[in-house]
Write a protein that holds these residues in place. Structure first.
Motif, short mmCIF file in Angstrom:
data_model
loop_
_atom_site.label_atom_id
_atom_site.label_comp_id
_atom_site.label_asym_id
_atom_site.label_seq_id
_atom_site.Cartn_x
_atom_site.Cartn_y
_atom_site.Cartn_z
N PHE A 40 4.67 -4.84 4.13
CA PHE A 40 5.99 -4.23 4.03
C PHE A 40 6.25 -2.94 5.12
O PHE A 40 6.95 -2.01 4.67
CB PHE A 40 6.23 -3.73 2.49
CG PHE A 40 6.27 -4.85 1.70
CD1 PHE A 40 7.16 -5.62 1.30
CD2 PHE A 40 4.79 -5.15 1.00
CE1 PHE A 40 6.95 -6.58 0.35
CE2 PHE A 40 4.70 -6.18 0.28
CZ PHE A 40 5.81 -7.10 -0.17
N GLY A 46 0.84 -1.18 -0.06
CA GLY A 46 -0.20 -0.08 -0.11
C GLY A 46 0.83 1.19 0.01
O GLY A 46 2.08 1.23 -0.17
N SER A 89 4.06 -0.32 5.61
CA SER A 89 3.64 1.23 5.11
C SER A 89 2.77 1.64 6.42
O SER A 89 3.20 2.67 6.46
CB SER A 89 2.71 1.02 3.93
OG SER A 89 3.47 0.25 2.94
#
Ligand code: SAM
Length: 365
Positions: free
Chosen positions: A60, A34, A62
């Protein structure tokens, strides 16, 4: 955040974007990563500096990077160890050392202490993912099982969330097998069973426009929903719950109380439970009598998000454990019963040996 029901996200800021070298290390080229910009307004609006923000599917990181930029303490769970490592490396490059990524499913290693905001982009059903880990939601074999497992994690999140605080889930209705899967709406329904559904925001990601062939209905699906839910701070309807149980008792229905409602009856200083758990005798006639009575009182009946048609045959619901009855009250409160007919894979009566079903309040012993 302003009052518009939509947010336009036109460009990712290169400063916060997942760096290309990290993106290349992901086997799927981070297709499901995202934007930090998507998360920041929600963090600013629904938490305060220094508070704890949870992302149970952090990918990850974000959300955690957004939390760092807004001076909140981020806690993320990512089941894929390689992704969790990428997330840590990304955070380290930004000096976001106080943000924590746990390489696990939240159910297996629940956090200590509460959380002030849950903000997440959920893993979608139908994404190809080769994983032997049964907890990896991307690898779910069927949709009902996916929703069930998602629901179990959301239930824990509800417990962790401070009263009055928010859980924001980003989801879309993806295309699957040539059809639109109403995933965002199913997830909204699932969440509304746990928390108060307050609002939605539509997030728009403009893409270059293309003409459509006549009769083609496929859009570029350049939007998703942010579903905004709140954990109610105050007791929703204790009197209504008690009155209902007394009426069931008076109607001669067979059930036994257990779980948090039974505990609340013994000690009213405990917080009002989100739902009323009942054990039912695993007998078709008794269960159908109780379900039909509830339906007559305005309750919607379901089993794992699917509407229930009466009469039921319990043999057809093996492995499903419970039915749900839910009524929206005039004042907007929800009264919810979980009607359990199996425990640990066995009939309730069999499992609890001497349990006597009767019409007694409190718990039949
Ligand atoms: C949509 S991605 C999240 C992306 C994230 N918002 C970002 O921008 O970096 C969903 C993530 O959930 C992870 N996941 C799936 N099942 C999980 C589970 N049971 N517990 C924790 N993580 C899980 C997937 O591996 C995937 O990385």
């Amino acid at each position: 955040m302003d009052s518009r029901s939509w947010m336009l996200l036109e460009q990712e800021d290169p400063r916060w974007r997942l760096p290309d070298d990290l993106r290349r290390r992901d086997p799927f080229a981070a297709r499901d990563c995202g934007w930090v910009e998507q998360m920041r307004p929600f963090i600013r609006q629904f938490s305060r500096p220094g508070e704890r923000v949870l992302d149970p599917f952090c990918g990850f990181a974000s959300t955690l990077l957004a939390a760092h930029l807004e001076e909140r303490a981020g806690l993320g769970y990512e089941i894929d160890p390689a992704r969790a490592e990428l997330a840590r490396e990304r955070l380290a490059r930004h000096g976001a050392m106080a943000q924590r990524v746990v390489a696990a499913d939240i159910l297996r290693e629940p956090p200590q202490g509460g959380i002030d905001l849950c903000l997440t982009n959920i893993p979608y059903f139908g994404c190809g993912w080769a994983s032997g880990d049964p907890d990896q939601l991307y690898a779910s074999a069927d949709y009902a099982g996916y929703l069930q497992r998602l629901g179990e994690r959301l239930r824990l999140i509800r417990q962790l969330l401070a009263p009055g605080r928010y859980c924001i889930v980003m989801a879309e209705n993806p295309q699957l097998g040539g059809q639109m899967l109403p995933l965002a709406w199913d997830v909204a329904r699932l969440l509304a069973g746990q928390l108060q559904l307050c609002e939605e925001r539509v997030l728009l990601y403009p893409k270059p426009v293309e003409a459509l062939a006549p009769m083609s209905c496929h859009s570029d699906r350049s939007h998703e929903y942010a579903l905004i839910l709140r954990k109610q701070a105050e007791a929703p309807a204790p009197e209504a719950g008690l009155a209902l149980l007394r009426a069931m008792q008076a109607a001669g229905l067979r059930f036994a109380l257990f779980g948090s409602f039974a505990a609340w009856l013994e000690d009213a200083a405990r917080p009002w439970p989100a739902d009323i758990d009942l054990l039912l005798p695993a007998e078709d006639a008794a269960v159908n009598a109780l379900l039909a009575w509830l339906q007559g009182q305005g309750f919607a009946l379901s089993c794992w998000q699917q509407p229930l048609e009466l009469p039921v045959r319990l043999a057809e619901y093996r492995g499903r454990y419970y039915f749900r009855a839910e009524r929206l009250q005039r004042g907007g409160e929800r009264l919810r019963l979980d009607l359990c007919f199996e425990l640990d894979g066995a009939d309730v009566a069999e499992r609890l040996g001497g349990l006597r079903f009767c019409q007694g309040l409190p718990l039949a012993g």
